[in-house]
Design a protein around this motif. Structure first.
Motif, PDB file in Angstrom:
ATOM      1  N   ASN A   1       0.846  -1.190   0.000  1.00 39.46           N
ATOM      2  CA  ASN A   1       0.000   0.000   0.000  1.00 39.46           C
ATOM      3  C   ASN A   1       0.886   1.245   0.000  1.00 39.46           C
ATOM      4  O   ASN A   1       1.836   1.340   0.790  1.00 39.46           O
ATOM      5  N   ARG A   2       0.577   2.192  -0.890  1.00 39.31           N
ATOM      6  CA  ARG A   2       1.374   3.408  -1.008  1.00 39.31           C
ATOM      7  C   ARG A   2       0.510   4.631  -0.741  1.00 39.31           C
ATOM      8  O   ARG A   2      -0.620   4.711  -1.215  1.00 39.31           O
TER       9      ARG A   2
ATOM     10  N   CYS B   1       0.404   9.664  10.731  1.00 41.87           N
ATOM     11  CA  CYS B   1       0.819   8.802  11.842  1.00 41.87           C
ATOM     12  C   CYS B   1      -0.383   8.360  12.679  1.00 41.87           C
ATOM     13  O   CYS B   1      -0.471   7.198  13.103  1.00 41.87           O
TER      14      CYS B   1
ATOM     15  N   ALA C   1      -2.131   5.679  10.807  1.00 40.35           N
ATOM     16  CA  ALA C   1      -1.394   4.416  10.875  1.00 40.35           C
ATOM     17  C   ALA C   1      -1.616   3.727  12.223  1.00 40.35           C
ATOM     18  O   ALA C   1      -1.745   2.501  12.287  1.00 40.35           O
TER      19      ALA C   1
ATOM     20  N   LEU D   1      -4.783   1.938  12.305  1.00 39.78           N
ATOM     21  CA  LEU D   1      -4.699   0.707  11.517  1.00 39.78           C
ATOM     22  C   LEU D   1      -3.894  -0.371  12.210  1.00 39.78           C
ATOM     23  O   LEU D   1      -3.675  -1.450  11.658  1.00 39.78           O
TER      24      LEU D   1
ATOM     25  N   LEU E   1      -0.680  -0.111  13.269  1.00 42.11           N
ATOM     26  CA  LEU E   1       0.755  -0.072  12.967  1.00 42.11           C
ATOM     27  C   LEU E   1       1.506   0.687  14.048  1.00 42.11           C
ATOM     28  O   LEU E   1       0.938   1.539  14.735  1.00 42.11           O
TER      29      LEU E   1
ATOM     30  N   ILE F   1       5.955   3.427  10.015  1.00 46.75           N
ATOM     31  CA  ILE F   1       5.726   3.549   8.579  1.00 46.75           C
ATOM     32  C   ILE F   1       7.081   3.516   7.867  1.00 46.75           C
ATOM     33  O   ILE F   1       8.128   3.697   8.504  1.00 46.75           O
ATOM     34  N   SER F   2       7.052   3.289   6.556  1.00 37.58           N
ATOM     35  CA  SER F   2       8.275   3.253   5.760  1.00 37.58           C
ATOM     36  C   SER F   2       8.169   4.266   4.626  1.00 37.58           C
ATOM     37  O   SER F   2       7.077   4.724   4.274  1.00 37.58           O
TER      38      SER F   2
ATOM     39  N   PHE G   1       2.967   1.446   3.615  1.00 44.27           N
ATOM     40  CA  PHE G   1       2.413   0.718   4.744  1.00 44.27           C
ATOM     41  C   PHE G   1       2.720  -0.765   4.542  1.00 44.27           C
ATOM     42  O   PHE G   1       2.233  -1.379   3.590  1.00 44.27           O
TER      43      PHE G   1
ATOM     44  N   ASP H   1       1.864  -3.486   6.098  1.00 41.84           N
ATOM     45  CA  ASP H   1       0.853  -4.491   6.408  1.00 41.84           C
ATOM     46  C   ASP H   1      -0.440  -4.240   5.636  1.00 41.84           C
ATOM     47  O   ASP H   1      -0.646  -3.174   5.063  1.00 41.84           O
TER      48      ASP H   1
ATOM     49  N   ILE I   1      -4.179  -3.254   5.069  1.00 45.04           N
ATOM     50  CA  ILE I   1      -4.915  -2.135   5.653  1.00 45.04           C
ATOM     51  C   ILE I   1      -6.388  -2.496   5.787  1.00 45.04           C
ATOM     52  O   ILE I   1      -7.000  -3.026   4.863  1.00 45.04           O
TER      53      ILE I   1
ATOM     54  N   VAL J   1      -4.583   6.539  -0.334  1.00 44.77           N
ATOM     55  CA  VAL J   1      -3.764   5.333  -0.305  1.00 44.77           C
ATOM     56  C   VAL J   1      -4.053   4.513  -1.561  1.00 44.77           C
ATOM     57  O   VAL J   1      -5.216   4.259  -1.897  1.00 44.77           O
TER      58      VAL J   1
END
Length: 480
Positions: A5-6, A23, A26, A29, A31, A34-35, A44, A46, A48, A61
């Protein structure tokens, strides 16, 4: 290659409020980190929960396998802190990025050719600043094209969005040449183009050190932060966004190297930021051996291989200053944009319980400059244990030929005599203290011997202590 997911980040530029909102989303969700992606987007790792995601209507997203929506890459992150084209200021980038209101179907790069941090040619449409104010070279590599081709006109700053939309609309014609594209775009839209009066020149700069607290001018700093595993802790990021607001910092910039930069930290807030980094135990002194790698996101094998190779470099005390390394594999469709590429081969399909070791190819860019877009195969089908020695061999080749191309092009009138000169170089950011020039920023007059510098003297860029500056000899050119 695994799709993730971007989250689209226009030009890699966020306000602290926007990043804090991301944030918080995230966290909802489930998490804790994040990356960052290679196109300055947010990843992301994982799956979603779409029900939770619906509560955050400000976020766009892109799900794996869904209709293609692409991000803009920009070198805004380099503005004001690295070499730049004079007219292309940080504010100019922001005005230009604001044009793009629609969902892009093509990858777009908006870059300054005088910086080295952001790749120039990794998009389908690559806008590269010219010497003429508000005019851009355009290099196209449309889907299905094997080569990048230069558009035969300079495009106006305030028409980049219109130009990109025109290119999207003509894709159904499946143009194969730049001449066809030029005709179709000229028929479709009126543009304020300018004639290309000189070829694009991309000067060679070594890859910059982009981490730590560094000085801008006399009253501000910029901070670069990098995590080895590309998993940025949400608690830290939210607290940092709040500190940005306190420090009246308006923008945070993502780099293509899985890191980010905060510009404009006031000198009055420097101590507060240093305490903040210390509170969270943040290391801002990674070696250049770590910072010059491009890895696919969420690829544990690539991360492990990088650690293995960096450890070997470190044990052998190898310098890789100016070089960049990329790890890719047979499944990757991304264009290369590093000096050296380590390409993992596809294993043959065999029946039975045979275990086959991975093999790799090594490629390097012509003159070790990825902006040439011309890659040379160095070796093929080698085992992992052979890679450290071969990469050290390539690093030595780089240093052996460094500067030779420039010397070959000198005319007889430009022939220079070379003289050795002793200087002191910072081991962290490679800034040089030259006794002949002193240090104007810290009020050190010219002809001040290094030994006479005060004990509290620090590097004028990254503020490393005096003992971090090492005496070196370099060749200085003077007119014969």
């Amino acid at each position: 290659m695994k799709e993730l997911n971007r989250l689209i980040v226009n030009g890699g530029v966020l306000s602290p409020g926007e990043l804090k909102y991301i944030c918080e989303m995230a966290e909802q969700l489930g998490l804790n980190a994040i990356s960052f992606g290679s196109r300055q987007d947010i990843i992301f790792p994982d799956k979603i929960d779409q029900g939770q995601l619906a509560k955050f209507d400000k976020i766009q997203v892109v799900e794996p396998g869904k209709a293609s929506i692409e991000n803009i890459v920009s070198s805004y992150v380099s503005a004001d802190i690295f070499p730049s084209t004079p007219w292309l200021t940080g504010d100019r980038y922001l005005y230009i990025l604001e044009q793009f209101k629609h969902n892009l179907r093509l990858r777009v790069n908006i870059t300054d050719p005088r910086q080295r941090l952001v790749p120039l040619f990794t998009g389908h449409i690559n806008f590269i600043a010219s010497a003429h104010e508000d005019y851009w070279y355009v290099y196209l590599r449309l889907p299905g094209w094997k080569q990048t081709q230069m558009y035969p006109a300079l495009v106006y700053s305030w028409e980049l969005d219109k130009f990109e939309l025109a290119i999207e609309h003509i894709l159904k014609e499946e143009p194969e040449t730049i001449e066809t594209v030029f005709e179709l775009v000229s028929d479709a839209v009126d543009t304020n183009n300018r004639t290309v009066d000189e070829p694009l020149e991309v000067p060679f700069y070594p890859f910059p050190y982009f981490e730590g607290m560094n000085r801008i001018g006399t009253d501000k700093y910029w901070l670069g932060l990098y995590w080895r595993n590309n998993l940025y802790d949400l608690t830290f990021l939210k607290a940092m966004c709040e500190l940005c607001a306190e420090s009246k910092i308006g923008k945070i910039s993502i780099t293509p190297w899985k890191s980010f930069i905060v510009k404009g930290i006031p000198i009055s807030a420097k101590l507060q930021w240093e305490k903040f980094l210390g509170k969270f135990g943040i290391n801002v002194r990674h070696s250049m051996l770590e910072l010059n790698w491009h890895l696919p996101v969420a690829n544990k094998d690539a991360l492990y291989l990088k650690k293995y190779l960096v450890t070997n470099f470190d044990q052998n005390d190898i310098s890789t200053y100016g070089l960049t390394f990329g790890i890719t594999d047979y499944e990757s469709s991304a264009y290369y944009f590093t000096s050296i590429v380590i390409e993992k081969n596809k294993q043959p399909e065999l029946q039975g319980d045979f275990v086959i070791r991975d093999t790799y190819n090594l490629l390097y860019a012509k003159n070790f400059d990825p902006n040439t877009r011309d890659y040379i195969m160095h070796v093929q089908d080698v085992d992992k244990v052979e890679l450290p020695g071969l990469l050290m061999e390539l690093s030595q080749l780089y240093f052996d030929q460094l500067g030779q191309e420039m010397e070959v092009e000198l005319s007889e009138d430009d022939v220079c005599e070379k003289k050795e000169e002793l200087v002191y170089q910072c081991l962290d950011c490679l800034t040089i203290y030259n006794e002949s020039y002193g240090d104007r920023i810290q009020n050190i007059p010219p002809e001040t011997p290094f030994e006479m510098l005060p004990e509290n003297y620090v590097c004028s860029l990254c503020e490393a202590p005096k003992e971090n500056l090492k005496k070196i000899t370099y060749l200085k050119k003077s007119n014969a």
